[in-house]
Design a protein around this motif. Structure first.
Motif, PDB file in Angstrom:
ATOM      1  N   LEU A 190      12.439   5.594 -13.878  1.00  0.00           N
ATOM      2  CA  LEU A 190      13.479   5.070 -13.037  1.00  0.00           C
ATOM      3  C   LEU A 190      13.088   4.967 -11.459  1.00  0.00           C
ATOM      4  O   LEU A 190      13.157   4.113 -10.888  1.00  0.00           O
ATOM      5  CB  LEU A 190      14.710   5.272 -13.455  1.00  0.00           C
ATOM      6  N   GLY A 191      12.708   6.130 -11.037  1.00  0.00           N
ATOM      7  CA  GLY A 191      12.068   6.006  -9.553  1.00  0.00           C
ATOM      8  C   GLY A 191      11.262   5.124  -9.132  1.00  0.00           C
ATOM      9  O   GLY A 191      11.190   4.611  -8.289  1.00  0.00           O
ATOM     10  N   ARG A 192      10.120   4.993  -9.994  1.00  0.00           N
ATOM     11  CA  ARG A 192       9.158   4.375  -9.662  1.00  0.00           C
ATOM     12  C   ARG A 192       9.529   2.917  -9.928  1.00  0.00           C
ATOM     13  O   ARG A 192       8.791   1.965  -8.977  1.00  0.00           O
ATOM     14  CB  ARG A 192       7.903   4.372 -10.822  1.00  0.00           C
ATOM     15  N   VAL A 193      10.384   2.363 -10.805  1.00  0.00           N
ATOM     16  CA  VAL A 193      10.854   0.945 -11.104  1.00  0.00           C
ATOM     17  C   VAL A 193      11.720   0.711  -9.735  1.00  0.00           C
ATOM     18  O   VAL A 193      11.302  -0.503  -9.093  1.00  0.00           O
ATOM     19  CB  VAL A 193      11.513   0.761 -12.226  1.00  0.00           C
ATOM     20  N   ARG A 194      12.465   1.446  -9.514  1.00  0.00           N
ATOM     21  CA  ARG A 194      13.501   1.287  -8.128  1.00  0.00           C
ATOM     22  C   ARG A 194      12.602   1.101  -6.997  1.00  0.00           C
ATOM     23  O   ARG A 194      12.878   0.268  -6.270  1.00  0.00           O
ATOM     24  CB  ARG A 194      14.395   2.347  -7.953  1.00  0.00           C
ATOM     25  N   SER A 195      11.548   2.096  -6.803  1.00  0.00           N
ATOM     26  CA  SER A 195      10.666   1.868  -5.699  1.00  0.00           C
ATOM     27  C   SER A 195       9.968   0.526  -5.691  1.00  0.00           C
ATOM     28  O   SER A 195       9.722  -0.069  -4.613  1.00  0.00           O
ATOM     29  CB  SER A 195       9.743   3.006  -5.630  1.00  0.00           C
TER      30      SER A 195
ATOM     31  N   VAL B  42      10.963  -2.397  -7.227  1.00  0.00           N
ATOM     32  CA  VAL B  42      11.795  -3.721  -6.987  1.00  0.00           C
ATOM     33  C   VAL B  42      12.683  -3.649  -5.849  1.00  0.00           C
ATOM     34  O   VAL B  42      13.432  -4.545  -5.441  1.00  0.00           O
ATOM     35  CB  VAL B  42      12.597  -3.782  -8.315  1.00  0.00           C
ATOM     36  N   GLY B  43      12.835  -2.364  -5.260  1.00  0.00           N
ATOM     37  CA  GLY B  43      13.925  -2.507  -4.048  1.00  0.00           C
ATOM     38  C   GLY B  43      15.224  -2.199  -4.323  1.00  0.00           C
ATOM     39  O   GLY B  43      15.603  -1.600  -5.491  1.00  0.00           O
ATOM     40  N   ASP B  44      16.105  -2.064  -3.446  1.00  0.00           N
ATOM     41  CA  ASP B  44      17.471  -1.676  -3.544  1.00  0.00           C
ATOM     42  C   ASP B  44      18.495  -2.467  -4.212  1.00  0.00           C
ATOM     43  O   ASP B  44      19.276  -2.309  -4.527  1.00  0.00           O
ATOM     44  CB  ASP B  44      18.070  -0.975  -2.305  1.00  0.00           C
ATOM     45  N   ALA B  45      18.244  -3.715  -3.806  1.00  0.00           N
ATOM     46  CA  ALA B  45      19.337  -5.045  -4.207  1.00  0.00           C
ATOM     47  C   ALA B  45      19.382  -5.298  -5.638  1.00  0.00           C
ATOM     48  O   ALA B  45      20.479  -5.598  -5.985  1.00  0.00           O
ATOM     49  CB  ALA B  45      18.639  -6.303  -3.309  1.00  0.00           C
ATOM     50  N   ASP B  46      18.479  -5.075  -6.371  1.00  0.00           N
ATOM     51  CA  ASP B  46      18.437  -5.649  -7.828  1.00  0.00           C
ATOM     52  C   ASP B  46      19.406  -4.555  -8.718  1.00  0.00           C
ATOM     53  O   ASP B  46      19.087  -3.314  -8.513  1.00  0.00           O
ATOM     54  CB  ASP B  46      17.327  -5.933  -8.517  1.00  0.00           C
ATOM     55  N   THR B  47      19.838  -5.065  -9.570  1.00  0.00           N
ATOM     56  CA  THR B  47      20.464  -4.186 -10.710  1.00  0.00           C
ATOM     57  C   THR B  47      19.405  -3.657 -11.844  1.00  0.00           C
ATOM     58  O   THR B  47      18.715  -4.607 -12.403  1.00  0.00           O
ATOM     59  CB  THR B  47      21.951  -4.765 -11.409  1.00  0.00           C
TER      60      THR B  47
END
Length: 162
Positions: free
Chosen positions: A10-15, A17-22
């Protein structure tokens, strides 16, 4: 050995796609009630709220394996017998970092475990077993719902689906 947030799926995916997307958050929670019917809770290191041990799945894990790993990482207890009692798929929330997630989360009742409760881990600053009528303050908003789901499952024998 526990992964850091940056190393986790999840940390790698968040990094990426950035902070804006759910994002979809697939994970599990482990409810431990001891022989005195006291609930095992941790005080999370990120927001200092009291919570039931839980977290995100890693690639290749089953939900049951995720529950076992998360409980172990956050409490030092290794679940040896567990039963799923609720499955949630519709909750979307935004955490203290401004990250939004839609949860797909299985809750498990842990019947037996091994080990000694650790008061502090990398993911928790305190932990303990608490009477259900005297849970610590500033707790995660899902604690009461999880306990209600467990009571419903125990009364009906039917998996709670939300």
């Amino acid at each position: 050995m526990a992964l850091t947030w940056d190393e986790s799926y999840l940390g790698r995916v968040r990094s990426s796609v950035g902070d804006a997307d759910t994002l979809l958050f697939v994970g599990a929670r482990g409810v431990i009630l001891d022989e005195q019917n006291r609930l095992c809770m941790i005080q999370r290191s990120d927001n200092h709220r009291w919570a039931i041990p839980a977290g995100a799945m890693e690639l290749g894990e089953s939900m049951e394996e995720c529950a076992i790993r998360e409980v172990w990482e956050e409490t030092g207890l290794r679940a040896t017998s567990l039963t799923p009692f609720s499955f949630h798929t519709a909750l979307t929330y935004t955490n203290q970092f401004g990250h939004s997630y839609q949860q797909i989360l299985m809750s498990f009742r842990i019947h037996t475990w091994e080990g000694e409760l650790l008061r502090q881990t990398e993911e928790s600053v305190d932990a303990g077993f608490f009477p259900l009528d005297a849970l610590p303050g500033d707790k995660s908003p899902v604690v009461e719902e999880t306990l209600a789901d467990l009571a419903s499952f125990e009364a009906t024998g039917r998996l709670v689906l939300k």
